[in-house]
Write a protein that holds these residues in place. Structure first.
Motif, mmCIF file in Angstrom:
data_model
loop_
_atom_site.group_PDB
_atom_site.id
_atom_site.type_symbol
_atom_site.label_atom_id
_atom_site.label_comp_id
_atom_site.label_asym_id
_atom_site.label_seq_id
_atom_site.Cartn_x
_atom_site.Cartn_y
_atom_site.Cartn_z
ATOM 1 N N ALA A 11 0.826 -1.207 0.000
ATOM 2 C CA ALA A 11 0.000 0.000 0.000
ATOM 3 C C ALA A 11 0.860 1.256 0.000
ATOM 4 O O ALA A 11 0.469 2.287 -0.545
ATOM 5 C CB ALA A 11 -0.928 -0.013 1.216
ATOM 6 N N LEU A 12 2.040 1.163 0.623
ATOM 7 C CA LEU A 12 2.941 2.316 0.695
ATOM 8 C C LEU A 12 4.371 1.813 0.659
ATOM 9 O O LEU A 12 4.764 0.966 1.472
ATOM 10 C CB LEU A 12 2.690 3.097 2.002
ATOM 11 C CG LEU A 12 3.489 4.381 2.187
ATOM 12 C CD1 LEU A 12 2.967 5.471 1.255
ATOM 13 C CD2 LEU A 12 3.421 4.865 3.633
ATOM 14 N N CYS A 62 7.310 4.145 7.934
ATOM 15 C CA CYS A 62 7.151 2.711 7.690
ATOM 16 C C CYS A 62 6.604 2.508 6.287
ATOM 17 O O CYS A 62 5.913 3.365 5.751
ATOM 18 C CB CYS A 62 6.152 2.104 8.678
ATOM 19 S SG CYS A 62 6.710 2.055 10.390
ATOM 20 N N ALA A 63 6.915 1.358 5.700
ATOM 21 C CA ALA A 63 6.177 0.897 4.530
ATOM 22 C C ALA A 63 4.924 0.185 5.038
ATOM 23 O O ALA A 63 4.880 -0.278 6.180
ATOM 24 C CB ALA A 63 7.032 -0.054 3.713
ATOM 25 N N LEU A 64 3.920 0.088 4.191
ATOM 26 C CA LEU A 64 2.676 -0.592 4.580
ATOM 27 C C LEU A 64 2.429 -1.753 3.625
ATOM 28 O O LEU A 64 2.221 -1.551 2.423
ATOM 29 C CB LEU A 64 1.501 0.386 4.542
ATOM 30 C CG LEU A 64 1.582 1.541 5.557
ATOM 31 C CD1 LEU A 64 0.449 2.537 5.314
ATOM 32 C CD2 LEU A 64 1.538 1.009 6.991
ATOM 33 N N LEU A 65 2.489 -2.965 4.161
ATOM 34 C CA LEU A 65 2.244 -4.167 3.364
ATOM 35 C C LEU A 65 0.817 -4.639 3.627
ATOM 36 O O LEU A 65 0.321 -4.561 4.756
ATOM 37 C CB LEU A 65 3.222 -5.272 3.741
ATOM 38 C CG LEU A 65 4.712 -4.913 3.669
ATOM 39 C CD1 LEU A 65 5.563 -6.142 3.956
ATOM 40 C CD2 LEU A 65 5.065 -4.334 2.308
ATOM 41 N N ALA A 66 0.185 -5.128 2.585
ATOM 42 C CA ALA A 66 -1.212 -5.575 2.700
ATOM 43 C C ALA A 66 -1.342 -6.943 2.039
ATOM 44 O O ALA A 66 -1.722 -7.044 0.885
ATOM 45 C CB ALA A 66 -2.130 -4.559 2.028
ATOM 46 N N PRO A 67 -0.976 -8.025 2.772
ATOM 47 C CA PRO A 67 -1.085 -9.361 2.191
ATOM 48 C C PRO A 67 -2.526 -9.661 1.783
ATOM 49 O O PRO A 67 -3.465 -9.164 2.405
ATOM 50 C CB PRO A 67 -0.647 -10.289 3.335
ATOM 51 C CG PRO A 67 0.045 -9.427 4.330
ATOM 52 C CD PRO A 67 -0.518 -8.047 4.168
ATOM 53 N N GLN A 113 -0.283 -15.676 4.462
ATOM 54 C CA GLN A 113 0.598 -15.275 5.553
ATOM 55 C C GLN A 113 1.813 -14.572 4.958
ATOM 56 O O GLN A 113 2.142 -14.767 3.791
ATOM 57 C CB GLN A 113 1.036 -16.500 6.349
ATOM 58 C CG GLN A 113 -0.113 -17.124 7.124
ATOM 59 C CD GLN A 113 0.275 -18.394 7.840
ATOM 60 O OE1 GLN A 113 1.183 -19.106 7.428
ATOM 61 N NE2 GLN A 113 -0.432 -18.703 8.921
ATOM 62 N N LEU A 114 2.459 -13.774 5.803
ATOM 63 C CA LEU A 114 3.643 -13.063 5.357
ATOM 64 C C LEU A 114 4.876 -13.783 5.900
ATOM 65 O O LEU A 114 5.049 -13.911 7.115
ATOM 66 C CB LEU A 114 3.594 -11.625 5.870
ATOM 67 C CG LEU A 114 4.430 -10.643 5.091
ATOM 68 C CD1 LEU A 114 3.758 -10.306 3.764
ATOM 69 C CD2 LEU A 114 4.623 -9.367 5.882
ATOM 70 N N ALA A 115 5.726 -14.266 4.999
ATOM 71 C CA ALA A 115 6.982 -14.901 5.396
ATOM 72 C C ALA A 115 8.058 -13.826 5.488
ATOM 73 O O ALA A 115 8.159 -12.971 4.607
ATOM 74 C CB ALA A 115 7.379 -15.957 4.376
ATOM 75 N N THR A 126 13.429 -4.682 2.698
ATOM 76 C CA THR A 126 14.083 -3.462 3.178
ATOM 77 C C THR A 126 15.592 -3.680 3.117
ATOM 78 O O THR A 126 16.073 -4.815 3.217
ATOM 79 C CB THR A 126 13.699 -3.126 4.630
ATOM 80 O OG1 THR A 126 14.042 -4.230 5.475
ATOM 81 C CG2 THR A 126 12.215 -2.849 4.758
ATOM 82 N N PHE A 178 10.196 -9.993 2.554
ATOM 83 C CA PHE A 178 8.808 -10.348 2.852
ATOM 84 C C PHE A 178 8.230 -11.089 1.665
ATOM 85 O O PHE A 178 8.388 -10.661 0.526
ATOM 86 C CB PHE A 178 7.985 -9.079 3.114
ATOM 87 C CG PHE A 178 8.689 -8.139 4.025
ATOM 88 C CD1 PHE A 178 8.785 -8.420 5.379
ATOM 89 C CD2 PHE A 178 9.321 -7.008 3.537
ATOM 90 C CE1 PHE A 178 9.477 -7.580 6.224
ATOM 91 C CE2 PHE A 178 10.021 -6.157 4.378
ATOM 92 C CZ PHE A 178 10.097 -6.450 5.728
#
Lengths: 329, 329
Positions: free
Chosen positions: A26-27, A33-38, A43-45, A89, A137
């Protein structure tokens, strides 16, 4: 001539390519922060690996190859979990911010990132002894991740490899750098590429979801990494040492060196995995889907410990230490 | 006497406390990847910060305080995004693996982690010049993250602080370490705690969701970090320099030093944020909910740039550079 850069100039110049939102992100970089949206049901590995000059790479390394390898060793952890890369990152400590060197590093990094559709979403830069720390990620369907703990007695034991190549080449290259042996120029370049340009087996890991019972990537040496799987799975293993895939360059080396490189070399970034024998054909299909080969190198047994034999059934002595950053010579 | 540890012994001894699944974490440390499972409707906030010896901390620092600070500066990024801490990875390069030192580091790290219910889910250890790289993960409802880009003309500008304390103390402590001034022992210990034991404003960040229009944490100095917000928001700001919260230790210093420490000191890890003037009371309530104070230090204006005035409306010269790891003295 290389130009010294300031911190924010450095980030803007080299590390801001992936700023646009994309599926799952998302960002990207540029905020606190970055924004992750699985996606739902995923799930996020997550995995982190740090590379230190003089320990994981030589000061003379081509910076593009260094950029490649820093990301590759992290993607290899995603591969071993069966996860699809999403983002990473980068935290970077640098003695000096030299534009040419950083441009090349970024080229190698982004080339591999783009090949795996993996976006750089943040990080940190600072002055200090050269050190690259990447956190990756990936997405994996809930419950589908490949774990180290799933090996069962009777499973076949497999290792991935590039077609026509084997494992142990990175260690062979390291021995050349150490001066313990010499190789002709083109042979050296081939094993050096194994050390400096490992190919993370991401597509294989994804293809092995639901097929493999356990997986790990070989970073510290095959035997040492196998022991992690055996310990977490509560089983043992028998290995056919002559079934280990071998490059032409390593095949002509003395047997003891070959065994050392293959069984305890490290830095291979191939997938070591187990699968029920009934899945044999599916494993081979997964390797084809993954653009690589897979060799069956042994089997999982109920009895703890590792037994290694050659093709004639003679025991191969297991006196190789796994790589330990605080104990190895 | 300190005992040297091997790599895997070190990890088992010091960094394996948070192995059990917990809400949001399907798999903790011990496999190739950790598996995070954000709740439906939540985004995952991600940030990495690296701490290098001699740059971010002195070689003589108490390792427990170092463990605290390494995590605190990362949690501060989550706070600035309004995210609730979930997990973190730690990559650690160490010259030597000394048990006593590592035990103390782990104590400081876990004390802060447990206070924020934030689990260590993986990482890396290696030999090398002392370097700690942490990547933190937090949860924030989709669309609710505090961004740097939301400041609007007319908004009030705020800074958080500990009750009775201010900003700039970390820089004041650094100047003592540099030998440019001296402080009495107890005064020194208080400003030293600001430098070594920053308190990330996590609860404030969460309380500011839907209230603040933009936020950033102050790590490189108030003015430098403010400029990131202004640039991304396309606005300017006017600051009342005498409204900046100030500790008793800093208040008695020469005015020029006080201004330097407060406006460009860095290492504060307070939240610098903006909110519509109509939300003034809600900001104060958020600060109370966050266990800290907030001072209104200026306002956002449409005209780009930063204008700083003292309480009598006289311009304060802005000749402080923001901290730059590759350019600062």
């Amino acid at each position: 001539m290389s130009t010294p850069l300031g911190e924010f100039e450095l980030i803007r110049r080299c590390f801001m390519r992936h700023r646009e939102p994309r599926p799952g992100i998302a960002l990207g970089s540029g905020d606190d922060c970055a924004l992750l949206a699985p996606q739902p049901g995923m799930q996020l590995a997550v995995s982190s690996d740090m590379l230190v000059e003089g320990r994981h790479f030589l000061s003379t390394v081509d910076p593009a190859r260094l950029g490649h390898k820093a990301l590759a060793v992290n993607l290899s952890d995603l591969a071993a979990s069966g996860a699809r890369p999403l983002a990473f990152t980068l935290a970077l400590a640098l003695p000096r911010a030299e534009a040419d060197w950083l441009d090349a590093l970024a080229e190698g990094l982004y080339a591999l990132a783009d090949a795996h559709d993996c976006a750089l979403v943040g990080g940190d830069t600072t002055a200090g002894p050269l050190n690259l720390c990447i956190t990756v990620f990936g997405e994996v369907p809930s419950g589908a991740a490949l774990l180290r703990s799933g090996a069962r007695a009777g499973d076949e034991l497999w290792i991935s490899h590039a077609p026509g190549r084997g494992i142990g080449d990175a260690r062979l290259a390291l021995e050349v750098f150490r001066g313990t042996l010499a190789l002709p120029g083109d042979a050296f370049e081939r094993v050096r590429a194994a050390m400096e340009l490992p190919q993370p087996r991401v597509a294989l890991g994804i293809a092995l979801r639901g097929v493999a019972s356990a997986a790990i990537d070989v970073s510290d040496g095959l035997l040492g990494d196998l022991r992690h799987v055996l310990a977490l799975s509560g089983v043992g293993a028998r290995i056919d040492a002559d079934a280990l895939p071998c490059s032409p360059e390593l095949a002509v080396q003395p047997l003891a060196l070959r065994r050392l490189c293959q069984l305890a070399g490290g830095d291979d970034y191939e997938l070591l995995f187990t699968a029920p024998a009934a899945r044999h054909a599916e494993v081979l299909a997964a390797a084809r889907a993954g653009g690589c080969a897979a060799a069956r190198i042994g089997r999982i047994e109920a009895e703890p410990g590792v037994r290694i034999e050659d093709r004639d059934g003679r025991a191969v002595p297991v006196d190789f230490a796994s790589f330990d950053h605080f104990k190895s010579a």
